[in-house]
Structures are given as C-alpha cells and as structure tokens.
Design a protein around this motif. Sequence first.
Motif, PDB file in Angstrom:
ATOM      1  N   LYS A  78       0.531  -1.139   0.016  1.00  0.00           N
ATOM      2  CA  LYS A  78      -0.040  -0.082   0.030  1.00  0.00           C
ATOM      3  C   LYS A  78       0.876   1.037   0.093  1.00  0.00           C
ATOM      4  N   LYS A  79       0.477   2.290  -0.972  1.00  0.00           N
ATOM      5  CA  LYS A  79       1.425   3.372  -1.095  1.00  0.00           C
ATOM      6  C   LYS A  79       1.021   4.234   0.087  1.00  0.00           C
ATOM      7  N   ALA A  80       0.068   4.455   0.790  1.00  0.00           N
ATOM      8  CA  ALA A  80      -0.206   5.049   1.886  1.00  0.00           C
ATOM      9  C   ALA A  80      -0.243   4.030   3.023  1.00  0.00           C
ATOM     10  N   CYS A  81       1.086   4.131   3.624  1.00  0.00           N
ATOM     11  CA  CYS A  81       1.289   3.094   4.696  1.00  0.00           C
ATOM     12  C   CYS A  81       1.901   4.121   6.095  1.00  0.00           C
ATOM     13  N   ASP A  82       1.853   3.431   7.136  1.00  0.00           N
ATOM     14  CA  ASP A  82       2.140   4.045   8.293  1.00  0.00           C
ATOM     15  C   ASP A  82       3.723   4.664   8.210  1.00  0.00           C
ATOM     16  N   MET A  83       4.523   3.671   7.792  1.00  0.00           N
ATOM     17  CA  MET A  83       5.950   3.893   7.755  1.00  0.00           C
ATOM     18  C   MET A  83       6.857   3.581   6.676  1.00  0.00           C
ATOM     19  N   VAL A  84       8.152   4.127   6.484  1.00  0.00           N
ATOM     20  CA  VAL A  84       9.008   3.469   5.470  1.00  0.00           C
ATOM     21  C   VAL A  84      10.474   3.303   6.040  1.00  0.00           C
ATOM     22  N   TRP A  85      11.248   2.601   5.692  1.00  0.00           N
ATOM     23  CA  TRP A  85      12.631   2.358   6.348  1.00  0.00           C
ATOM     24  C   TRP A  85      13.535   3.324   5.377  1.00  0.00           C
ATOM     25  N   GLY A  86      14.642   4.012   5.800  1.00  0.00           N
ATOM     26  CA  GLY A  86      15.211   4.800   5.189  1.00  0.00           C
ATOM     27  C   GLY A  86      16.362   4.073   4.455  1.00  0.00           C
ATOM     28  N   SER A  87      17.012   4.528   3.281  1.00  0.00           N
ATOM     29  CA  SER A  87      18.032   3.714   2.606  1.00  0.00           C
ATOM     30  C   SER A  87      19.139   4.713   2.262  1.00  0.00           C
ATOM     31  N   PHE A  88      19.393   4.774   1.026  1.00  0.00           N
ATOM     32  CA  PHE A  88      20.620   5.885   0.787  1.00  0.00           C
ATOM     33  C   PHE A  88      20.564   7.357   1.179  1.00  0.00           C
ATOM     34  N   TRP A  89      21.290   7.985   1.695  1.00  0.00           N
ATOM     35  CA  TRP A  89      21.101   9.441   2.112  1.00  0.00           C
ATOM     36  C   TRP A  89      22.344  10.227   1.732  1.00  0.00           C
ATOM     37  N   LYS A  90      22.453  10.770   0.672  1.00  0.00           N
ATOM     38  CA  LYS A  90      23.769  11.499   0.642  1.00  0.00           C
ATOM     39  C   LYS A  90      23.515  12.926  -0.024  1.00  0.00           C
ATOM     40  N   VAL A  91      24.419  13.808   0.341  1.00  0.00           N
ATOM     41  CA  VAL A  91      24.428  15.255  -0.782  1.00  0.00           C
ATOM     42  C   VAL A  91      25.681  15.484  -1.076  1.00  0.00           C
ATOM     43  N   LYS A  92      26.021  15.933  -2.147  1.00  0.00           N
ATOM     44  CA  LYS A  92      27.178  16.237  -3.043  1.00  0.00           C
ATOM     45  C   LYS A  92      27.516  17.715  -2.147  1.00  0.00           C
ATOM     46  N   GLU A  93      28.946  17.684  -2.119  1.00  0.00           N
ATOM     47  CA  GLU A  93      29.375  18.967  -1.451  1.00  0.00           C
ATOM     48  C   GLU A  93      29.076  20.256  -2.489  1.00  0.00           C
ATOM     49  N   GLY A  94      28.939  21.441  -1.888  1.00  0.00           N
ATOM     50  CA  GLY A  94      28.867  22.635  -2.347  1.00  0.00           C
ATOM     51  C   GLY A  94      27.344  23.033  -2.795  1.00  0.00           C
ATOM     52  N   ASN A  95      26.308  22.440  -1.934  1.00  0.00           N
ATOM     53  CA  ASN A  95      25.117  22.883  -1.785  1.00  0.00           C
ATOM     54  C   ASN A  95      24.491  23.425  -0.823  1.00  0.00           C
ATOM     55  N   MET A  96      23.099  23.865  -0.809  1.00  0.00           N
ATOM     56  CA  MET A  96      22.515  24.626   0.188  1.00  0.00           C
ATOM     57  C   MET A  96      22.749  23.706   1.570  1.00  0.00           C
ATOM     58  N   LEU A  97      22.876  24.714   2.587  1.00  0.00           N
ATOM     59  CA  LEU A  97      23.100  24.255   3.806  1.00  0.00           C
ATOM     60  C   LEU A  97      21.877  23.306   4.377  1.00  0.00           C
ATOM     61  N   MET A  98      21.848  22.403   4.895  1.00  0.00           N
ATOM     62  CA  MET A  98      20.885  21.273   5.513  1.00  0.00           C
ATOM     63  C   MET A  98      20.039  20.783   4.347  1.00  0.00           C
ATOM     64  N   LEU A  99      20.560  20.740   3.051  1.00  0.00           N
ATOM     65  CA  LEU A  99      19.797  20.228   1.903  1.00  0.00           C
ATOM     66  C   LEU A  99      19.532  18.632   2.398  1.00  0.00           C
ATOM     67  N   GLY A 100      20.309  18.004   2.784  1.00  0.00           N
ATOM     68  CA  GLY A 100      20.217  16.458   3.214  1.00  0.00           C
ATOM     69  C   GLY A 100      19.050  16.476   3.938  1.00  0.00           C
ATOM     70  N   THR A 101      18.743  17.312   5.106  1.00  0.00           N
ATOM     71  CA  THR A 101      17.652  17.322   5.944  1.00  0.00           C
ATOM     72  C   THR A 101      16.530  17.424   5.385  1.00  0.00           C
ATOM     73  N   GLU A 102      16.530  18.412   4.494  1.00  0.00           N
ATOM     74  CA  GLU A 102      15.323  18.934   3.574  1.00  0.00           C
ATOM     75  C   GLU A 102      14.522  17.666   2.820  1.00  0.00           C
ATOM     76  N   VAL A 103      15.648  16.764   2.306  1.00  0.00           N
ATOM     77  CA  VAL A 103      15.237  15.847   1.226  1.00  0.00           C
ATOM     78  C   VAL A 103      14.468  14.840   2.480  1.00  0.00           C
ATOM     79  N   ILE A 104      14.984  14.645   3.542  1.00  0.00           N
ATOM     80  CA  ILE A 104      14.427  13.728   4.428  1.00  0.00           C
ATOM     81  C   ILE A 104      13.149  14.421   4.793  1.00  0.00           C
ATOM     82  N   ARG A 105      12.920  15.534   5.148  1.00  0.00           N
ATOM     83  CA  ARG A 105      11.453  15.958   5.417  1.00  0.00           C
ATOM     84  C   ARG A 105      10.446  15.849   4.425  1.00  0.00           C
ATOM     85  N   ARG A 106      11.021  15.923   2.998  1.00  0.00           N
ATOM     86  CA  ARG A 106      10.102  15.719   1.677  1.00  0.00           C
ATOM     87  C   ARG A 106       9.519  14.226   1.633  1.00  0.00           C
TER      88      ARG A 106
END
Length: 341
Positions: A78-106
Amino acid sequence: MPNYDKRYEIRLAEEKDIPGIMQFIDEYWHPGHLLAKNREFFEYEFLEEDGTVNFVLAIDREKNSIEALTGFLRPSRKKACDMVWGSFWKVKEGNMLMLGTEVIRRVFALANCKFHIGVGQNPNTAVPIMKRIFQYKIGKMSHYYQLARRVDYKIARVSYLPQSKAEMDSSFSVIKYDSIEQLSKDYDLEQNRVQIPYKDAYYINKRYFKHPIYQYQVLGICGREGVKALAVFREQEYKGRIAVRWVDYIGWQKYMKGLERYIEQLFEDSRYEYVDFYGYGFSDACLRDAGFTEWKEGDPNVIPNYFAPFEQKNIDIWIHTPIDNVLICKADGDQDRPNAE
C-alpha cells in the motif's frame, strides 16, 4: 528557512531517473556498489509498478543534476502506509546548507507515510542529525547469538561457550514454507497489523520468497495454538563453514522458544558455527528462553556481521525511530542486502 525550491526541484524519482541515481551511487556513495552496477537488482529494490522509484531527489534547476538523494523501502504494498525504512542518504558538496535534512523532510509527503525509521545509521553523521533536528529516539540493536558446540571456529572467534538455561519444549514444531501461498494457508499476516511495522503478504513474498540473489528460509513456528510466528533465516558461508543469520521475526514472541530444537538439528551438521539475531524492541526473556545470549561490551566472543568483505569483529547497528513500540530486525531496511556481485 532557506528557499530550497528556488534552486532545486525536489521530487519523487521516476523510472527515467534510474541511470542518474545509479551513477550518483557509484560516484558519491560507493564505487562499484551492486546497486550502481546491476539495474535489474536496483529495480527489484526500488521500482514500483506504476513507474515511480522510491527515492526523493534534489535536482539543481540550472545544471539539471542530482545534488542530493535519499531512498526508502516500504513494508507494505500500500502506497499510503504508516512508515518507511530509510536507505541511501547523500548530499554532494557545495550545496545549500541542510539540503540533506530537507530531502528527508520531503519523504513524508512524497512517500505518503507518517514515520521514517532508520536501520544501520552512521553514529557520526546521521545519528546526531536525527536526534537533534528530528528529535528521534536513537538506539543500538541488541545482538544475540547461539553457538554450536565444536572444537574449532573459522567464522566466529570463541573464548567461551555461554551456558544456556533454556529447556526444549516438545509442544513446538517448525514448518518450512516454499511459497507465500503455502504460508498463507497456515498464517494470516493480518493478525499482525498491531505490530509496527506491519509487513504484508506482498512484502514477505517479494522480500524473501522472490529475492533474486539471496536464498531465505521462511519458517512457521507451530505451538498449541497453531502457527503464531514466522522466523526468517539466511545462511552465510565462509571458508567452508556456515553462519545462520536470523534476519526477521513476526508474531508472538513467546514462540521464539520453538526455534531451539530446529537450531539444535542444524548444529548436528559440522559446517554450522552459530545463529545470530539483531533485534530492537524484542523481549530479552523470550530470546534467552530460545537459547540465545546477548553480546554485550566486554564479551570476548566475536560474532561477525560483515561478510563482503569478511571482518572478524563485532558490529553495532544503530537505529532511529520516532515511536517507542517498534520492532526492528536486521532485514528491515537495507541491512541484509548484497552490496557487491
């Protein structure tokens, strides 16, 4: 709050993005990683039937390049589920501050989920962020093991044999299932909807019975009330010996005791060295009743976790969770996933 949307298009990935994601993994995550080289396996892990891919991407609007990403895995069809597990999480250098946190929020809106649970978090990077920014609970999975009694060991390093106080109970038996159809005749996964995460039949079938690389043993534990629990094992061979990784458990925890006789029968084969179990939120008493010992700091025994490449060392697996009543096993998320061909 920075205006991330002005610089980046942050969206759910699509099938057309797969080559770019694989290249990103190869260049910025781990060169030669299986998911950077094997598209068939990548699609097995992340591609949905509707053509969406379970990654959130931050794409630079001017360069049209992926600058950050995070993957996620679902325990239910089901696409509408209570939870997901996280997997890869990476930000390239030289980007806006806290961009990694923002993609998690989304992830929450784009994946249509309430909770994001991480398994195998880096204690030096991801763990502090999840604790400070998201106020998530941080912990380490408990590592339990049961040793075969033998003269020598090639995988484990054994200084002593723990004394088990478990007593076998003849009222339990173990059933091996070869398909989700066989399993469903004995065990209704709907009864576990109160367990978080809830893993449905689609997930069990895809994750274990249909896995394209690993071979899993899906076991039903039968007691006086019938089959009330499922355990999933995977054998890992090294130097002619076998370590059994107990990677998932669903159902009544008191039925763990029913695995003891099955494990003893495995140990009659001289190739087997141990069975181990990484778990979070599970009953220590039930695991001890099943004959397991928890590895703790100061225990001289070494029960390896890494096999590709092999490392004869004890490994901590860190988790984050926003809720207390969660049960986490090693196969949740991407911790029991091949990383190389």
